[in-house]
Design an enzyme around this catalytic site. Structure first.
Site, short mmCIF file in Angstrom:
data_model
loop_
_atom_site.label_atom_id
_atom_site.label_comp_id
_atom_site.label_asym_id
_atom_site.label_seq_id
_atom_site.Cartn_x
_atom_site.Cartn_y
_atom_site.Cartn_z
N HIS A 181 57.47 37.43 19.81
CA HIS A 181 57.35 36.06 19.86
C HIS A 181 58.14 35.20 18.68
CE1 HIS A 181 53.51 33.00 18.60
NE2 HIS A 181 54.37 32.48 19.51
N HIS A 200 51.72 46.16 17.25
CA HIS A 200 51.35 44.91 16.55
C HIS A 200 52.59 44.24 16.05
CE1 HIS A 200 47.94 42.34 14.70
NE2 HIS A 200 49.21 42.07 14.00
N GLU A 201 53.11 44.75 15.23
CA GLU A 201 54.22 44.10 14.60
C GLU A 201 55.33 43.51 15.54
OE1 GLU A 201 53.79 42.65 11.85
OE2 GLU A 201 51.76 43.88 11.35
#
Length: 676
Positions: free
Chosen positions: A474, A467-468
């Site tokens: 991004h 997730h991180e």
């Protein structure tokens, strides 16, 4: 002059942590604030007519030295703080708030922005420039540029007070987390606990020259304890301790801070012409209005609640049958859920952990990024770290071009707040044809290696890392002109798409084969375990959905109305939880006083965005599933339209360009097992 105000003479212009002394921060901040004021004054005093270049663009590049210092300081304040850092944060927050107000309430500066804004249909701007102009104008209006002097002064006072209250809230939560220890001296009280958890607790006790074992409220200690400890009394004790963080009759109580924060946020919104704080926030979100958010949450609640009630009853029946429990309490939830999962799927997190050695999982995330986006991660020793446990990586693309610096910080320690997050020390941007690449960091709280074992992750921690890492991608793959629109500078109900979509690879055989290998034997995870992981993916998903919805509804409750009549934090919370409540209430516990996401993070009126982004990520991953989870063509579309574009266009436009359609909620409901 502080080294913080100089250009860093380091590899890739990275932060020179070893050369920064805590006493350097305040003078560095003060000098950078002065420089920022000078940059703004130069824009205002420019005798030439306001243009996009000499006003809007000049503003986008102003204050960059201050941003750099702020990034370094506040990142360390979250990951490596101490009393001195806390004091500096309390001193500097109002000064930064004052500067922000001095800029956004500067009438002459706003006049120049308005001149450019009113000519926007006559000047040729690309998508990104158009977005920057719109955003610059809107940011000023949303922060009081159209107010009279008296109201501007009132806004300044509110913002200064809020900046300190939010910091104090977070410091209280951290202090309460650090203050509690469950000290066990009888070996029989350890029954049920995994060997690694016991070893870590023993190590912590020894580090404090104590006999026995110490368990804390840090997640790698707390979660295994409430999941595996057979002693119901001790599970109850530590659960109650976690539930009363900042809700006790002591100096760290957050109730007064909460009521002040929500009332100040409401007053601020009203001052700016908005009905509530939620109306103010959501104007800059995909959802746009509180009504839309409440409708979204209510719709999911209707679909999830029957499944959640059924699952709760099944769990309660299982606990009664197994141990004669008449009433399932909060401290029983994780324990019996784990036992039921083992019975249903023969799947025990402790049996999975040997296949998820931290280093292997991290390399697995790197390998997934290589297959999808052509990225290569190389650990380097030439980049300075702020703590010995931090790892530093150089990131390159397939053409061997430098993409980013990547920091990882994985283990809990005293000066580090709980949870997991991604942040940046330096954003990506383009200036004077010079491409500046980003410095990205992910911070987690995983189980530390012990004398006999490496750090072995639970499956939940594996998905947390992915997730991180999605947030990090991004930031790393950003390719915009302006720093204010780069990377994760997007609407908050869109920012979770890149992170949440990455979790999907953790459930796929093709991805697990890359990294899920036994830390002793090196053998790949057996395929029957992979199938069980997939089968169990929607286990108790109704209850998990209801829990997330309860937090979203609580957030909207605090921020979607006039809070001036609320006198009791606990009573208000109970009222908001009534539609989602499954477990009996515990009178000495409250969630709001440690709800850092909305009172100390940036999620006020935005907690719903986790579920919102789940709709996006389920729909987006469905696209991969239909065409192959490592399909390079779709990965390129995701990179070009989502990851690299930052906040340069409206998220729905970007999403539709990637997917060819608006997101469909059915993909999420199917994945969660809530519809067939």
């Amino acid at each position: 002059m502080s080294i913080l105000n100089d250009k860093f003479k380091t590899a890739y212009d990275t932060a020179p942590f070893s050369q920064i002394d805590t006493k350097d921060y305040i003078p560095a901040f003060e000098k950078a604030i002065q420089e920022t004021r000078a940059e703004i004054n130069a824009i205002v005093d420019n005798p030439d007519t306001a243009t996009f270049e000499n006003t809007i663009e000049a503003m986008a590049y102003s204050g960059m030295s201050l941003d750099r210092i702020s990034n370094i300081f506040f990142n360390l304040h979250a990951a490596e703080t101490n009393d001195e850092m806390d004091k500096i944060a309390q001193e500097i927050a109002p000064k930064l708030s004052e500067l922000a107000n001095d800029i956004t309430l500067n009438f002459d500066l706003f006049s120049r922005i308005r001149v450019v804004y009113e000519t926007k249909d006559r000047i040729h701007l690309n998508h990104e420039q158009h977005t920057l102009l719109e955003k610059s104008y809107r940011d000023f209006v949303r922060n009081g540029a159209l107010l009279d002097e008296e109201k501007k002064e009132k806004l300044r006072k509110i913002d200064a007070e809020l900046s300190v209250l939010k910091l104090k809230f977070g410091e209280n939560v951290l202090a309460e987390t650090n203050a509690y220890q469950l000290h066990i001296t009888k070996e029989t009280d350890l029954a049920g606990l995994p060997e690694g958890t016991i070893e870590a607790a023993k190590g912590l006790a020894e580090s404090q020259d104590k006999e026995g074992w110490i368990f804390t409220l840090d997640y790698p200690s707390y979660i295994p304890f409430v999941t595996y400890a057979d002693s119901r009394e001790l599970r109850k004790e530590i659960t109650l301790a976690a539930g009363r963080k900042a809700f006790q009759d002591n100096e760290y109580n957050n109730e007064e801070n909460i009521l002040k924060i929500v009332n100040l946020r409401f007053q601020r919104a009203q001052l700016l012409g908005y009905r509530t704080h939620a109306d103010f926030v959501l104007e800059e979100r995909m959802a746009q209005h509180p009504e839309k958010v409440n409708e979204f949450l209510s719709d999911l609640l209707i679909k999830a609640k029957p499944a959640a009630v059924k699952e709760f009853n099944e769990l309660a029946d299982f606990a009664k049958k197994r141990d004669g429990l008449d009433q399932l309490e909060k401290w029983d939830s994780a324990y019996y859920a784990e036992k039921l999962k083992q019975e249903k799927f023969s799947l025990d997190d402790e049996k999975l952990k040997p296949y998820f050695k931290l280093e292997n999982v991290l390399n697995g995330a790197f390998e997934v990024a290589k297959k999808l986006f052509g990225l290569r991660f190389k650990e380097v020793g030439t980049i300075e770290k702020y703590h010995p446990e931090v790892q530093t990586f150089e990131v390159q693309n397939e053409n061997n071009e430098f993409v980013a610096v990547f920091y990882t910080d994985f283990f809990p320690r005293k000066g580090k707040r709980n949870g997991a997050w991604m942040t940046s020390f330096k954003p990506q941007y383009l200036r004077n044809n010079q491409q500046e690449r980003p410095h990205i960091s992910i911070v987690c709280n995983f189980t530390k290696p012990t004398a006999t074992k490496p750090s072995l992750l639970t499956f939940n921690e594996v998905t947390t890392l992915f997730h991180e890492f999605g947030h990090a991608l991004h930031g790393m793959l950003a390719n915009t002109t302006y720093p204010t629109l780069s990377g994760t500078a997007v609407y908050w109900d869109f920012v979770e798409l890149p992170s949440q979509i990455m979790e999907n690879w953790c459930y796929e055989k093709q991805a697990l084969e890359l990294f899920a290998k036994h830390y002793v034997t090196g053998e790949s995870i057996p395929m029957d375990l992979v199938e069980k992981i997939k089968e169990s993916a929607s286990f108790l998903e109704g209850m998990a959905t209801l829990r997330q919805l309860s937090f979203g509804l609580l957030d909207m409750g605090w921020h979607g109305q006039d809070p001036s009549e609320i006198k009791s934090v606990k009573s208000f919370e109970n009222e908001k939880f009534s539609s989602t409540q499954l477990f009996p209430d515990v009178k000495e516990n409250a969630m709001t006083p440690s709800f850092s996401h909305i009172f100390n993070g940036g999620y006020s009126s935005g907690y719903y965005s986790y579920k919102w982004a789940e709709v996006l990520d389920a729909d987006a991953f469905d696209y991969f599933k239909q065409n192959g989870i490592f399909n390079r063509e779709i990965a390129e579309k995701f990179k070009d339209n989502i990851l690299s574009r930052g906040g340069t266009e409206h998220p729905m436009i970007l999403y539709k360009r990637f997917r060819g359609q608006e997101p469909q909620v059915d993909a999420l409901l199917k994945r969660a097992g809530l519809i067939k």
